[in-house]
Motif scaffolding. Sequence first.
Motif, PDB file in Angstrom:
ATOM      1  N   LEU A  45       0.866  -1.172   0.000  1.00  0.00           N
ATOM      2  CA  LEU A  45       0.000   0.000   0.000  1.00  0.00           C
ATOM      3  C   LEU A  45       0.907   1.226   0.000  1.00  0.00           C
ATOM      4  CD1 LEU A  45      -2.715   1.444   0.236  1.00  0.00           C
ATOM      5  CD2 LEU A  45      -2.662   1.014   2.701  1.00  0.00           C
ATOM      6  N   HIS A  56       1.516   5.633  -1.120  1.00  0.00           N
ATOM      7  CA  HIS A  56       0.971   6.962  -1.414  1.00  0.00           C
ATOM      8  C   HIS A  56       1.622   7.487  -2.684  1.00  0.00           C
ATOM      9  CE1 HIS A  56       0.801  11.505  -0.516  1.00  0.00           C
ATOM     10  NE2 HIS A  56      -0.380  11.121  -0.951  1.00  0.00           N
ATOM     11  N   LEU A 114      -3.862   6.940  -3.398  1.00  0.00           N
ATOM     12  CA  LEU A 114      -3.327   5.690  -2.876  1.00  0.00           C
ATOM     13  C   LEU A 114      -3.292   4.640  -3.973  1.00  0.00           C
ATOM     14  CD1 LEU A 114      -5.061   5.402   0.608  1.00  0.00           C
ATOM     15  CD2 LEU A 114      -2.805   6.293   0.076  1.00  0.00           C
ATOM     16  N   HIS A 169      -5.864   1.934  -7.914  1.00  0.00           N
ATOM     17  CA  HIS A 169      -5.842   3.218  -7.216  1.00  0.00           C
ATOM     18  C   HIS A 169      -7.120   3.418  -6.398  1.00  0.00           C
ATOM     19  CE1 HIS A 169      -2.591   3.930 -10.087  1.00  0.00           C
ATOM     20  NE2 HIS A 169      -2.209   4.902  -9.285  1.00  0.00           N
ATOM     21  N   ALA A 176      -7.578   4.334   2.322  1.00  0.00           N
ATOM     22  CA  ALA A 176      -6.815   3.122   2.607  1.00  0.00           C
ATOM     23  C   ALA A 176      -7.719   1.922   2.820  1.00  0.00           C
ATOM     24  CB  ALA A 176      -5.927   3.334   3.833  1.00  0.00           C
ATOM     25  N   GLY A 181      -3.580   7.634   4.733  1.00  0.00           N
ATOM     26  CA  GLY A 181      -2.352   6.878   4.704  1.00  0.00           C
ATOM     27  C   GLY A 181      -1.131   7.765   4.675  1.00  0.00           C
TER      28      GLY A 181
END
Length: 258
Positions: free
Chosen positions: A48, A50, A64, A84, A88, A239
């Motif tokens: 995961l 950014h 994200l 995308h 989160a 996130g």
Amino acid sequence: MNAFDFGIADLAPADQPSEDAMEAFRTGDLAVLSQHHAAPDGSHSFILAHDRSATWGAPGEPQLVAIAVARDLSRSTFTFETSHHATASFAQNWLAERGCPLDRIALRGGDYIEPADDLTVQVERQIQSSGTRYEVLDTFTSDYDPSEAWTLVRDSHAVQTPVRLFHEEWDHDAGTYTMREGAFADVDAAQTWLDERSGPLPEPPEYSDHNGAVVRARIARIALARSTGASTTPQTGLGAPRTTAAGRVQRPARGRLR
């Protein structure tokens, strides 16, 4: 993992979509937020991240990215998928659907913003474990006045008001965020609320019917677990750390849903 090393240097893409995804991938724009690598053979990786470039790209684009890599060492091949997301919790749901344990991709403490209340934790837990329940219709992200992200979905489990809006808003001064679920009869009604913000986000009918007791019980259990320091659902806001690019992007006027 600060640098992206997927362990595929000696492997070939198993299919054309994996090759295309790798060619379009720009690791320099990404900051890893959470990751899990399957043991003992390392056949799968889940990440995961950014996407810092999104704050300077098209207004409202999701910031994200979820990444799933599967390696077939016997054939020296790999598959590579990316997706995308605005928040989160939806990214974690996507990774969980591909085999990643939710507790391994948690965003825990440290520099990450915290859920402001137990209802936020409950709504995120619902999203993370929802499987394919929600069909995503649209998303929007703004990190400037107000800092918010939303995901508009169609809920296959909802008998009434099947269009649901999951709205996340951050208070950077407090280092917290809230996540709320709103319920609408159709997309136009949801768009009207987003355009006007003339009242509170309408709660789902199940909050007030017989299932409301279940919702309240879950929130009470979360509150008890948090107060005693027991394990709870991962903190999952946008996130980005508190040093996220809040204020760097002019907040665009909302357009119609795509």
